[in-house]
Design a protein around this motif. Sequence first.
Motif, short mmCIF file in Angstrom:
data_model
loop_
_atom_site.label_atom_id
_atom_site.label_comp_id
_atom_site.label_asym_id
_atom_site.label_seq_id
_atom_site.Cartn_x
_atom_site.Cartn_y
_atom_site.Cartn_z
N ILE A 183 -22.04 14.60 -17.52
CA ILE A 183 -21.77 15.76 -18.39
C ILE A 183 -22.37 17.04 -17.80
CG2 ILE A 183 -22.31 16.78 -20.63
CD1 ILE A 183 -22.18 13.92 -21.83
N PHE A 184 -23.65 16.96 -17.38
CA PHE A 184 -24.30 18.23 -17.03
C PHE A 184 -24.13 18.61 -15.56
CE2 PHE A 184 -28.18 15.42 -16.67
CZ PHE A 184 -28.61 15.77 -15.40
N GLU A 185 -23.77 17.64 -14.73
CA GLU A 185 -23.67 17.94 -13.30
C GLU A 185 -22.73 19.11 -13.01
OE1 GLU A 185 -21.69 17.55 -10.57
OE2 GLU A 185 -23.24 17.50 -9.03
N PRO A 186 -21.55 19.18 -13.60
CA PRO A 186 -20.63 20.29 -13.30
C PRO A 186 -21.20 21.67 -13.65
CG PRO A 186 -19.48 18.52 -14.46
CD PRO A 186 -20.93 18.18 -14.52
N TYR A 187 -22.07 21.70 -14.69
CA TYR A 187 -22.65 23.00 -15.08
C TYR A 187 -23.69 23.45 -14.06
CZ TYR A 187 -20.54 22.46 -19.74
OH TYR A 187 -19.67 22.34 -20.76
N LEU A 188 -24.44 22.48 -13.53
CA LEU A 188 -25.57 22.83 -12.67
C LEU A 188 -25.18 22.95 -11.20
CD1 LEU A 188 -27.01 21.91 -15.29
CD2 LEU A 188 -28.85 21.04 -13.82
N ALA A 189 -24.23 22.14 -10.78
CA ALA A 189 -23.93 22.04 -9.35
C ALA A 189 -23.70 23.39 -8.68
CB ALA A 189 -22.74 21.11 -9.14
N PRO A 190 -22.92 24.30 -9.30
CA PRO A 190 -22.65 25.57 -8.61
C PRO A 190 -23.91 26.38 -8.29
CG PRO A 190 -21.14 25.25 -10.46
CD PRO A 190 -22.19 24.20 -10.57
N HIS A 191 -24.99 26.14 -9.03
CA HIS A 191 -26.24 26.88 -8.79
C HIS A 191 -27.02 26.30 -7.62
CE1 HIS A 191 -26.15 29.42 -12.50
NE2 HIS A 191 -25.28 28.47 -12.86
N GLU A 192 -26.61 25.15 -7.15
CA GLU A 192 -27.21 24.51 -5.97
C GLU A 192 -28.74 24.56 -5.97
OE1 GLU A 192 -25.43 25.81 -2.31
OE2 GLU A 192 -23.40 25.42 -3.05
N ILE A 193 -29.30 23.93 -6.97
CA ILE A 193 -30.77 23.93 -7.11
C ILE A 193 -31.43 23.31 -5.88
CG2 ILE A 193 -32.61 22.79 -8.40
CD1 ILE A 193 -30.93 23.40 -10.96
N ALA A 194 -30.75 22.34 -5.27
CA ALA A 194 -31.33 21.71 -4.08
C ALA A 194 -31.48 22.70 -2.93
CB ALA A 194 -30.48 20.52 -3.65
N ASN A 195 -30.75 23.78 -3.00
CA ASN A 195 -30.86 24.81 -1.96
C ASN A 195 -31.62 26.04 -2.44
OD1 ASN A 195 -29.41 23.28 -0.11
ND2 ASN A 195 -27.45 23.96 -0.99
N SER A 196 -32.29 25.91 -3.55
CA SER A 196 -33.09 27.04 -4.03
C SER A 196 -34.54 26.82 -3.62
CB SER A 196 -32.98 27.13 -5.55
OG SER A 196 -33.69 26.05 -6.15
#
Lengths: 433, 433, 433
Positions: free
Chosen positions: B185-198
């Motif tokens: 459910i939440f992956e599509p909301y978060l993925a574009p922010h690319e937290i792993a690359n922050s």
Amino acid sequence: MTLAVNSRAASRGRLAAAPTEEQAAQVRLLLDERRTGYSLEAPFYTDPEIFAADMQGIFGRHWLFAASLAEIPEPGDYVTVDYGPYSLIVLRTDEGVNVLHNVCRHRGARVLPEKTGTTGNLVCGYHSWTYSADGDLIHASSPGETSFDKACFALKKAHGRVVAGLVFICLADEPPADFDEVAGIFEPYLAPHEIANSRVAYQQDIIEEGNWKLVMENNRECYHCDGHPELACSLFPTWGLSEGIVPPHLEDVWNRNVEAEDALRGRCTRYGLPFEIVEELDTRVTGIRISREPLDGAGESFSATGRRLSKKLLGDLRDFRLGRCSMHLQPNSWFHLISDHVITFAAFPINEHQTLVRTTWLVADDAVEGVDYDVDTLTHTWKQTNLQDKNFVEMCQQGANSPAYEPGPYMKSEYQVEAFINWYTQRMREHVA
Amino acid sequence: MTLAVNSRAASRGRLAAAPTEEQAAQVRLLLDERRTGYSLEAPFYTDPEIFAADMQGIFGRHWLFAASLAEIPEPGDYVTVDYGPYSLIVLRTDEGVNVLHNVCRHRGARVLPEKTGTTGNLVCGYHSWTYSADGDLIHASSPGETSFDKACFALKKAHGRVVAGLVFICLADEPPADFDEVAGIFEPYLAPHEIANSRVAYQQDIIEEGNWKLVMENNRECYHCDGHPELACSLFPTWGLSEGIVPPHLEDVWNRNVEAEDALRGRCTRYGLPFEIVEELDTRVTGIRISREPLDGAGESFSATGRRLSKKLLGDLRDFRLGRCSMHLQPNSWFHLISDHVITFAAFPINEHQTLVRTTWLVADDAVEGVDYDVDTLTHTWKQTNLQDKNFVEMCQQGANSPAYEPGPYMKSEYQVEAFINWYTQRMREHVA
Amino acid sequence: MTLAVNSRAASRGRLAAAPTEEQAAQVRLLLDERRTGYSLEAPFYTDPEIFAADMQGIFGRHWLFAASLAEIPEPGDYVTVDYGPYSLIVLRTDEGVNVLHNVCRHRGARVLPEKTGTTGNLVCGYHSWTYSADGDLIHASSPGETSFDKACFALKKAHGRVVAGLVFICLADEPPADFDEVAGIFEPYLAPHEIANSRVAYQQDIIEEGNWKLVMENNRECYHCDGHPELACSLFPTWGLSEGIVPPHLEDVWNRNVEAEDALRGRCTRYGLPFEIVEELDTRVTGIRISREPLDGAGESFSATGRRLSKKLLGDLRDFRLGRCSMHLQPNSWFHLISDHVITFAAFPINEHQTLVRTTWLVADDAVEGVDYDVDTLTHTWKQTNLQDKNFVEMCQQGANSPAYEPGPYMKSEYQVEAFINWYTQRMREHVA
């Protein structure tokens, strides 16, 4: 968890909840072991569950001195008073005082977090629920709410009484019935000092690392007064003694004291001030003792020379040489009334081993600081005395923690300590009956 | 001592131990007394045994947000996460993360005492017992030892999952089964922010003197947002309201909000960003809520003007005006995803009256401090908001301690608080069943 | 409240009270679960009720090292020793020492609040009740008192023994019967150092945030001595190992150690100093271990080079190269006897998670500070070592708090730790039998 659940139950109906049967049985057992004339068993000074029982049985059921009108001189002025788990708002109104539990009915936030202040309505800082001075919920902005009945969410109230400028509060549904009688007893002693027309010169809060009962026991005897060099200047060295127990080396002092007493009695008679000792510390629910005694030296006030500490007499008093009128109230307060100032003392328990002692010096409303009195000089004797007492209390708390502690005998000059303990054990017996 | 013995039993087999029958009965009794729509009975906020039950039934059985990959960017990087009696090591590996109990199997020493660091093998500082990144004991110098089987002394493991750059941990033998579903459910909301690359621009730890549930309740409503002047600049004043409960004086704002929402929905559709509200806070074991909302003013970020706080967009985002995407997870975390930064919040309970709140600000990996963003400016709004929230939480904890506390009604705008409490009581019912 | 009531009962008759049957059952259950060769179950390190049982069963019944005569060189000198709920006065007299409970028999005040001092009679600071050095109440000014029998209010006494300059105390009515035997064992080792003729160069009190048993366990092994870089200069790296468990890379060191041992044995024989190892840590009630071992380097003292730290030999010693004679006593003390100084260590439990460790450095009575020794240099190695040990103990206490803690295996080089735990569990079994 039994206690916690019990507290919860307490929050439902009557605030001064009954102990569980197990707790009651334990307290009864300890009370039964008490030997008359001896200090209490250690758990009364150290056990958190007995502290909880004290909060229910003593502080939840009796009248407590909370503040004087000098602390809340105008309508809207308030003080918050905290003891044990409680926080209370004492709010001056046009008619007297309102006493409200300082707990918002919405989410439980502390409504007034400050120790003192002035307010119109009482507005909780969390969601702006707004209560009238009577505690009624008059505003709770709540978008789209339909079924919400504000009338069900007034601040919980406690009882408040003002007598001779002193504010008393009681959390019980049915406060002790003898308060009117007691108010009638002490009002004549206090009225001439016109506390309602005095103002606060200084207030001191100290935290003593000791159980509240040790604070009170220490207050109720002067057998330790050699440990109070500043105070000793004002007191006759025979203080606390009575006819027949005066040691030979103090007989001269005793005689001087008796003379000063006679002179003081004469002045009181002349001015219409009551002089008789009231000795009802353990003979009634609202225990009280009043005595008027001469001070040593110049006999005017609590100074090293006995001279006045403020140039302005309180109320309609007409003479500085009125000694001190002292009032002791169960369970938690004492007072010194001098011609030029009044000192109020209240012990607010924090937990089983800490107590806040609040001391307030009141002077005549028209006394000007720096002109009529100097704050440091005014407060010197009792600031020092309080620090010394704090040390004594803490020595005893440490001792009570030791398995080697055993209740010790009160001496004859400690009869007021015994009276305090008698009063306490009677009250607790009723509570756990 | 019942609890202690129970803890001991816990250390043997399953970490998330069952409560004793007596404890379970007490919790059940309190849960049964709960009135729907009202806050919890006081012991849930004040009682150490209920806190212990919370640690077992909530924090011992559910998925918790622990950190983001930005905090452990390279293999070998770790953070230690402490809550209640637990200490966990969250260690980045080539494949993902390992979660290990931070307790040496020799004499019980804390293996990694630091809050964060980088390590190859894990070496206990006491006797140099050395564990692999998987927790296997690979070295224990032990002169003359013959019968010692290293295979029996691996660090105890917990479950770890990484979804969209967020690290989740679970202590239970069998974690809640719905996590994959919720991750979906939440992956599509978060993925574009690319937290792993922050990367971490700032991290703040504050200790709030309140029970963790009061921290969460406070987080789950904006009815108190008048108390957040800095945050109020960014939010539409109608935040938290819904159609039909908008008060008349906010109708203009509501309409402006609706317009901004429509525009934002248009942008999201254009960029392929999900926009729908997810509202499953108390309808599943891994409770979740997601919503994307426009911000007021320039609509870009949490600043006084609504303008961006970092010049670099996160991930592959192409527009600054994406409002905020907020995710609320039970039991202990919430998140704000903005185009230029992400803020993660985790509440780690310390004891029944203290909670650590960890806030972490993430910016794009290539954002340069002093050039693309200023740390103080970036963090201002939520640093202030956190302090204000700390104060609100502490006001409520004080209130819950009073016997005058009584559960109060949640308002309609507090529906997420009610959802949190519903979720909590359901989970606890299962725990004590 | 069961414990509190039990404490009260304790204050009546025997100070070392019996546990309630419920407490005893719980401790028995935990003892039964103990696996030989493994550390204790977590509650032994974390539970306040087991701490209370420790105070009764261990510290209330056994001989404890309290101080050395160097701390109380003259009659009238005293130290106060506090552990758990107890406070004791250890008072030097013409004949030896008196040990008195530091609790006034009047109102329970601490009689001597200072840590150390010199006094004639003991005068309570509250109401001046005055006790002789034997604890008899010799003065209690009490106006008008008639029925008060001073003979009933002596300070409570405990047992005290002086052996070779060390003062031991015991709170039990009947102290362990094997003390004379044990005194006979260790007296020959200590006597040549003439502790009674030494003086205190420095005393350090540190509070370790750990259970007293973790303090003792840490003391009883050198498996962790890589964590003591300063101490490692003095010790052969093979310390704590024994024939057959020496790892290959240490064989050269072992051989050098053996040579040094032979040389030391030769010197001891020449000077008439005992050399044999005493290994009775868990084979008797008054557990003891003594060993004399060479020091590395110059072999004289605990310095980086092994050279002497004070220019004056202790007692009638005639050679600086005497290595160290170490004595370990159950439950709470250890000692290092060097030719030029002696260090005494005592662990005084405060509560279940805090322990005071008192370290005292003694030098020859005629050693002059700044001339014969420098305090910082003298104390450097063990000040640093103590701080390192404090850290180790605290790491373990943190671990024991975690439900993930599980008793771990003692290694062969930790045989003295196992002996300590064996001794402890045997004593506790007797206590709860």
